[in-house]
Design an enzyme around this catalytic site. Structure first.
Site, PDB file in Angstrom:
ATOM      1  N   GLU A  10       4.406   3.745  10.751  1.00  0.00           N
ATOM      2  CA  GLU A  10       5.280   4.670  10.041  1.00  0.00           C
ATOM      3  C   GLU A  10       5.702   5.813  10.958  1.00  0.00           C
ATOM      4  OE1 GLU A  10       5.677   3.388   7.118  1.00  0.00           O
ATOM      5  OE2 GLU A  10       6.420   4.932   5.747  1.00  0.00           O
TER       6      GLU A  10
ATOM      7  N   SER B 119       7.238  -5.442   2.020  1.00  0.00           N
ATOM      8  CA  SER B 119       6.861  -4.221   1.316  1.00  0.00           C
ATOM      9  C   SER B 119       5.455  -4.418   0.760  1.00  0.00           C
ATOM     10  CB  SER B 119       7.865  -3.995   0.197  1.00  0.00           C
ATOM     11  OG  SER B 119       7.594  -2.774  -0.418  1.00  0.00           O
TER      12      SER B 119
ATOM     13  N   CYS C  70      26.826  37.839   1.320  1.00  0.00           N
ATOM     14  CA  CYS C  70      27.157  39.250   1.411  1.00  0.00           C
ATOM     15  C   CYS C  70      27.795  39.395   2.789  1.00  0.00           C
ATOM     16  CB  CYS C  70      25.897  40.117   1.332  1.00  0.00           C
ATOM     17  SG  CYS C  70      26.218  41.819   1.825  1.00  0.00           S
TER      18      CYS C  70
ATOM     19  N   LYS D 287      -6.372  -2.815   2.045  1.00  0.00           N
ATOM     20  CA  LYS D 287      -6.112  -4.103   2.692  1.00  0.00           C
ATOM     21  C   LYS D 287      -7.396  -4.884   2.853  1.00  0.00           C
ATOM     22  CE  LYS D 287      -2.442  -2.009   5.434  1.00  0.00           C
ATOM     23  NZ  LYS D 287      -2.072  -1.411   6.724  1.00  0.00           N
TER      24      LYS D 287
ATOM     25  N   ASP E 138       4.116   8.823   3.937  1.00  0.00           N
ATOM     26  CA  ASP E 138       5.470   8.831   3.406  1.00  0.00           C
ATOM     27  C   ASP E 138       6.462   9.108   4.531  1.00  0.00           C
ATOM     28  OD1 ASP E 138       7.375   8.598   1.540  1.00  0.00           O
ATOM     29  OD2 ASP E 138       6.977  10.498   0.521  1.00  0.00           O
TER      30      ASP E 138
ATOM     31  N   ARG F  40      13.008  -1.032   9.307  1.00  0.00           N
ATOM     32  CA  ARG F  40      12.790  -2.173   8.434  1.00  0.00           C
ATOM     33  C   ARG F  40      14.082  -2.764   7.886  1.00  0.00           C
ATOM     34  NH1 ARG F  40       9.110  -1.530   3.232  1.00  0.00           N
ATOM     35  NH2 ARG F  40      10.890  -0.317   2.560  1.00  0.00           N
TER      36      ARG F  40
ATOM     37  N   TYR G 202      12.243   6.584  -9.354  1.00  0.00           N
ATOM     38  CA  TYR G 202      12.852   5.379  -8.802  1.00  0.00           C
ATOM     39  C   TYR G 202      11.940   4.173  -9.062  1.00  0.00           C
ATOM     40  CZ  TYR G 202      14.854   2.124  -5.429  1.00  0.00           C
ATOM     41  OH  TYR G 202      15.422   1.019  -4.839  1.00  0.00           O
ATOM     42  N   ASP G 203      10.648   4.355  -8.761  1.00  0.00           N
ATOM     43  CA  ASP G 203       9.686   3.275  -9.006  1.00  0.00           C
ATOM     44  C   ASP G 203       9.715   2.845 -10.468  1.00  0.00           C
ATOM     45  OD1 ASP G 203       8.879   3.256  -6.406  1.00  0.00           O
ATOM     46  OD2 ASP G 203       7.117   4.517  -6.729  1.00  0.00           O
TER      47      ASP G 203
ATOM     48  N   TYR H 292      -0.127   0.869  11.781  1.00  0.00           N
ATOM     49  CA  TYR H 292      -0.995   0.245  10.779  1.00  0.00           C
ATOM     50  C   TYR H 292      -0.912  -1.275  10.760  1.00  0.00           C
ATOM     51  CZ  TYR H 292       3.344   0.887   8.093  1.00  0.00           C
ATOM     52  OH  TYR H 292       4.649   0.921   7.702  1.00  0.00           O
TER      53      TYR H 292
ATOM     54  N   CYS I  29      23.276  46.235  -0.973  1.00  0.00           N
ATOM     55  CA  CYS I  29      24.303  47.188  -0.534  1.00  0.00           C
ATOM     56  C   CYS I  29      25.460  47.316  -1.530  1.00  0.00           C
ATOM     57  CB  CYS I  29      24.844  46.811   0.845  1.00  0.00           C
ATOM     58  SG  CYS I  29      25.838  45.313   0.833  1.00  0.00           S
TER      59      CYS I  29
ATOM     60  N   GLU J  34      -6.586   3.123   3.490  1.00  0.00           N
ATOM     61  CA  GLU J  34      -5.801   3.977   4.383  1.00  0.00           C
ATOM     62  C   GLU J  34      -4.854   4.876   3.594  1.00  0.00           C
ATOM     63  OE1 GLU J  34      -3.357   1.137   6.480  1.00  0.00           O
ATOM     64  OE2 GLU J  34      -5.074   0.485   7.692  1.00  0.00           O
TER      65      GLU J  34
ATOM     66  N   CYS K 201      26.050  42.538  -4.017  1.00  0.00           N
ATOM     67  CA  CYS K 201      24.815  42.420  -3.238  1.00  0.00           C
ATOM     68  C   CYS K 201      23.755  43.369  -3.799  1.00  0.00           C
ATOM     69  CB  CYS K 201      25.100  42.752  -1.776  1.00  0.00           C
ATOM     70  SG  CYS K 201      23.614  42.833  -0.769  1.00  0.00           S
TER      71      CYS K 201
ATOM     72  N   ALA L 240       8.966   8.696  -7.801  1.00  0.00           N
ATOM     73  CA  ALA L 240       8.242   8.168  -8.962  1.00  0.00           C
ATOM     74  C   ALA L 240       9.232   7.668 -10.015  1.00  0.00           C
ATOM     75  CB  ALA L 240       7.339   9.245  -9.543  1.00  0.00           C
TER      76      ALA L 240
ATOM     77  N   LYS M 257      -0.186   4.004  -5.880  1.00  0.00           N
ATOM     78  CA  LYS M 257       0.748   5.134  -5.790  1.00  0.00           C
ATOM     79  C   LYS M 257       0.143   6.365  -6.444  1.00  0.00           C
ATOM     80  CE  LYS M 257       4.926   3.757  -4.244  1.00  0.00           C
ATOM     81  NZ  LYS M 257       6.138   4.489  -3.982  1.00  0.00           N
TER      82      LYS M 257
ATOM     83  N   LYS N 113      -1.279   6.169   2.532  1.00  0.00           N
ATOM     84  CA  LYS N 113       0.070   5.604   2.559  1.00  0.00           C
ATOM     85  C   LYS N 113       1.006   6.725   2.982  1.00  0.00           C
ATOM     86  CE  LYS N 113       3.252   2.744  -0.067  1.00  0.00           C
ATOM     87  NZ  LYS N 113       4.494   3.452   0.159  1.00  0.00           N
TER      88      LYS N 113
ATOM     89  N   CYS O 258      25.001  45.706   5.891  1.00  0.00           N
ATOM     90  CA  CYS O 258      24.065  45.544   4.767  1.00  0.00           C
ATOM     91  C   CYS O 258      22.613  45.725   5.233  1.00  0.00           C
ATOM     92  CB  CYS O 258      24.244  44.152   4.154  1.00  0.00           C
ATOM     93  SG  CYS O 258      22.991  43.770   2.914  1.00  0.00           S
TER      94      CYS O 258
HETATM   95  S1  IVH Z   1       1.088  -1.988   5.449  1.00  0.00           S
HETATM   96  C1  IVH Z   1       2.904  -6.185   5.067  1.00  0.00           C
HETATM   97  N1  IVH Z   1      -0.019   0.385   5.596  1.00  0.00           N
HETATM   98  O1  IVH Z   1       4.664   1.630   2.761  1.00  0.00           O
HETATM   99  C2  IVH Z   1       2.314  -4.854   4.870  1.00  0.00           C
HETATM  100  N2  IVH Z   1       2.257   0.268   4.916  1.00  0.00           N
HETATM  101  O2  IVH Z   1       5.617   0.379   0.299  1.00  0.00           O
HETATM  102  C3  IVH Z   1       3.000  -3.814   5.664  1.00  0.00           C
HETATM  103  N3  IVH Z   1       3.311   2.448   4.517  1.00  0.00           N
HETATM  104  O3  IVH Z   1       6.782  -0.708   4.284  1.00  0.00           O
HETATM  105  C4  IVH Z   1       2.751  -2.455   5.225  1.00  0.00           C
HETATM  106  N4  IVH Z   1       1.545   3.675   5.008  1.00  0.00           N
HETATM  107  O4  IVH Z   1       6.605   1.677   5.290  1.00  0.00           O
HETATM  108  C5  IVH Z   1       1.104  -0.302   5.303  1.00  0.00           C
HETATM  109  N5  IVH Z   1      -1.114   2.424   5.815  1.00  0.00           N
HETATM  110  C6  IVH Z   1      -0.008   1.734   5.530  1.00  0.00           C
HETATM  111  C7  IVH Z   1       1.196   2.381   5.146  1.00  0.00           C
HETATM  112  C8  IVH Z   1       2.312   1.606   4.838  1.00  0.00           C
HETATM  113  C9  IVH Z   1       2.816   3.695   4.635  1.00  0.00           C
HETATM  114  C10 IVH Z   1       4.672   2.141   4.076  1.00  0.00           C
HETATM  115  C11 IVH Z   1       5.375   1.110   4.904  1.00  0.00           C
HETATM  116  C12 IVH Z   1       5.619  -0.025   3.974  1.00  0.00           C
HETATM  117  C13 IVH Z   1       5.684   0.675   2.661  1.00  0.00           C
HETATM  118  C14 IVH Z   1       5.433  -0.260   1.511  1.00  0.00           C
END
Ligand code: IVH
Length: 675
Positions: free
Chosen positions: A171, A80, A424, A288, A117, A136, A34-35, A223, A409, A113, A406, A32, A312, A115, A429
């Site tokens: 994934e 991505s 230790c 999607k 990790d 990737r 990083y984002d 996916y 002991c 769907e 410790c 989070a 997210k 996501k 022990c």
């Molecule tokens: S679709 C062009 N569906 O999230 C679209 N990605 O932040 C391709 N990921 O690179 C991705 N669950 O590694 C898709 N249900 C899901 C996913 C998913 C995890 C990951 C994937 C992607 C990254 C993007």
């Protein structure tokens, strides 16, 4: 700082974190955070277009490929996803999309769907045969991990009825339960633990030796289906995924199709509520557009499709009071500090303790008894203290200091060289002995039900045992006077202990806690040298030559048996009636369920209860009589037991239909669940 400097600094920081994540599989900051850095950079670049560069890290979707694997140029870029961080942004995205394709926002059909990790993988098939698999990488060029991917049990090597060139993308991940097991093994082997399931998955996939990948319980969830030569003619994403599932790929069972923005947003909320109950770690929800013609109309930006979005979900964090810091002594003598917390519910369960890993971590986080602290679960699983919260006006206690002796002991603790861990080193022990016996009885070793830490501590303090071998001398009369143990439970404990005598040699080797000997090495050793006596007499050369053993493990085994006390223990175990042999006839079967507990309830076609349990055993698994948090899955046959089903539902343990049992045995995983 002027904007130019600010942008430069952000880029450098992001690059550093990105490399730690992608190249070294060792993240330096939470996702989070990083984002947030990337968002900050993007907004600065938007405000100051003159500072934009084509190669800015804000444009990149991953990290460059490393030197270990050959580069693979993706036939179609692996993009991505753009992110949104709350429902308002999600709704706004949906309205924009609907508007641009001219469909009413409440009529547009979405697929929602989890996501997952993990890490993205593209698997290429030519005329139905797996020819290559690539990570990737930076989206354009990835890494060739074909040999390793062939070891993932639920990636089919052939696709029935498929022709032409296509790629299945998805994934690679580690189910949460397997992540816990894997870290336990890492601990047992004295190796570093993984920070979370995603890093464990990445580390397992990016191995030079496919044998290592094979020993890790990786899974692949599909996916996306990429048609490389126009040989497929689906009109909707859901159709293409039905085909992918038909080929034998795992797809997310939680996926639903929703009509309209409101229903789609509501379903994404469902994921937020249920996220901790899923068997894999998710960091968001992916939405999607289902209709592939509309997708074509929407197209792509330079880094992501316009027809999909990731909502997210922030990692769940709570604040609570740190009551004290204590240390525990493990089986190998390692002394680990942990936080004792005012109980708080985090990510679905009550947390009252959290590891602080080692002395350096406590120092770096500067958390002190009495502080208000932020707690979260690393990888949705392991409670950890993130940091202290500033409380202006409150006087803090002084920094906590690591004990010098410790707690069990009182012998002096030792910290070697620049290692972070403290030990230790007293071989006598009592805390180490306690943990060694607990380990001997644990699920991955002799699996003696009813012999947990408390019971072992009780037996030790009553003077009934002082070594693992003593367990087998215990009679009902010895036990029935102990507090909390009546005649009945004493009888069942003795029965459980006696029942463990038939355990294969490999399990005993695991239980003895020989350095570097985990379940995989133990099995290799026991198959090559299938009796204890022969193992004791084996030379270093002989052991090192065993596939899956090698010189390090070999030397450790030789060292173990060079010790008179170990040899004496072995003699006693044999004299007390342990079989200490390995059934080599089952060796040809892949150990798909190694160390996993599979509960069978109801009748499964083609099996009796006994034969089902035996088959699970031949695959390296166990089949306990009841469902617990540690259960890998429950196979639900005809007329199942109601209590097992209820328990599995409550604990979120996957339930799979009896018709999937064969598939479970051969692949170690399943395609559909009942929950
Ligand atoms: S679709 C062009 N569906 O999230 C679209 N990605 O932040 C391709 N990921 O690179 C991705 N669950 O590694 C898709 N249900 C899901 C996913 C998913 C995890 C990951 C994937 C992607 C990254 C993007």
């Amino acid at each position: 700082m002027n904007p130019g400097e600010h942008v430069e600094r952000l880029r450098a920081e992001i690059t550093r974190h990105s490399e730690a994540y992608h190249v070294h599989d060792a993240p330096t900051i939470p996702d989070a955070d990083y984002d947030a850095l990337v968002r900050e950079l993007r907004s600065l670049e938007a405000e100051h277009p003159e500072l934009r560069t084509d190669d800015s890290v804000s444009e990149r979707v991953g990290a460059p490929a490393s030197a270990v694997f050959s580069p693979v140029v993706h036939a179609e870029a692996m993009l991505s996803l753009d992110n949104v961080f709350d429902v308002n942004e999600l709704r706004a995205w949906s309205e924009r999309v609907a508007k641009s394709v001219g469909v009413a926002s409440e009529e547009l059909v979405y697929v929602v769907e989890p996501k997952i990790d993990g890490l993205a993988l593209s698997v290429r098939y030519e005329d139905g045969r797996l020819v290559r698999a690539a990570t990737r990488g930076d989206g354009r060029v990835g890494e060739d991990v074909t040999d390793n991917v062939r070891q993932i049990k639920n990636v089919p090597v052939t696709l029935k009825g498929a022709s032409g060139h296509l790629e299945v993308r998805g994934e690679v991940f580690l189910p949460k339960a397997d992540f816990l097991d894997m870290n336990q093994r890492q601990r047992e082997l004295g190796l570093k633990e993984f920070a979370n399931p995603r890093n464990a998955a990445a580390g397992s996939l990016r191995q030079k030796d496919p044998g290592v990948t094979a020993s890790r319980p990786l899974s692949f969830l599909a996916y996306q289906l990429v048609d490389l030569d126009g040989s497929l003619d689906f009109t909707h994403y859901t159709q293409s995924m039905a085909q992918v599932a038909d080929w034998g790929f795992l797809t997310a069972p939680e996926t639903t199709t929703e009509v309209g923005t409101s229903a789609m947003v509501e379903r994404s909320d469902w994921f937020e509520v249920q996220r901790h109950e899923l068997r894999y770690q998710i960091d968001g929800v992916v939405v999607k557009v289902d209709d592939l013609h509309l997708r074509a109309q929407l197209g792509f930006t330079s880094r992501a499709p316009r027809w999909a979005i990731a909502r997210k979900l922030p990692p769940e964090e709570r604040t609570t009071r740190l009551l004290t810091i204590e240390v525990s002594v493990g089986r190998t003598g390692r002394v680990t500090p942990f936080a004792v917390l005012e109980p708080v519910v985090v990510a679905g369960s009550t947390v009252s303790m959290a590891t602080l890993h080692n002395q350096d971590q406590v120092k770096a986080k500067d958390v002190r008894p009495g502080d208000l602290v932020i707690v979260r679960k690393a990888g949705d699983v392991i409670p950890e203290v993130v940091a202290a919260v500033a409380e202006p006006g409150r006087r803090r206690k002084g920094p906590w200091t690591f004990p010098t002796t410790c707690p069990a002991c009182a012998s002096a603790l030792v910290r070697v060289g620049d290692e972070s861990d403290t030990y230790c080193v007293n071989p006598a022990c009592p805390a180490q002995l306690l943990q060694q016996i607990v380990h001997f009885a644990s699920r991955g070793a002799l699996d003696i039900e009813g012999l947990g830490e408390q019971r072992v501590a009780q037996l030790l303090s009553a003077g009934l045992i002082s070594d693992v071998a003593d367990l087998f001398t215990l009679g009902v009369d010895d036990l029935s006077n102990l507090e909390g143990l009546g005649q009945l439970s004493a009888t069942s404990l003795v029965r459980a202990i006696q029942g463990a005598k038939g355990m294969p040699l490999s399990r005993v080797l695991v239980g003895l806690g020989i350095r570097h000997v985990g379940p995989v090495a133990a099995r290799a050793l026991a198959l090559a040298v299938p009796s204890y006596q022969a193992l004791e007499a084996a030379s270093l050369d002989q052991l090192s030559a065993v596939a899956g053993v090698g010189p390090v493990i070999g030397a450790s085994v030789v060292e173990y048996f060079a010790d008179e006390e170990s040899r004496e223990r072995a003699r006693r175990l044999a004299a007390l009636g342990l079989s200490l042999t390995e059934d080599v006839t089952s060796s040809s079967l892949a150990q798909t369920l190694l160390g996993r507990a599979v509960v069978v309830t109801g009748a499964v076609e083609g099996f009796t209860r006994e034969s089902a349990e035996e088959t699970i055993g031949l695959r390296g698994g166990t089949s306990p009589g009841s469902v617990s948090k540690r259960t890998y899955c429950v196979v639900v046959g005809d007329a199942p037991g109601a209590s097992k089903v209820t328990k599995a539902t409550d604990l979120g343990v996957p339930m799979i239909p009896g018709t999937e049992f064969e598939n479970l045995l051969t692949t170690g995983t399943w395609r559909t669940t009942l929950n």
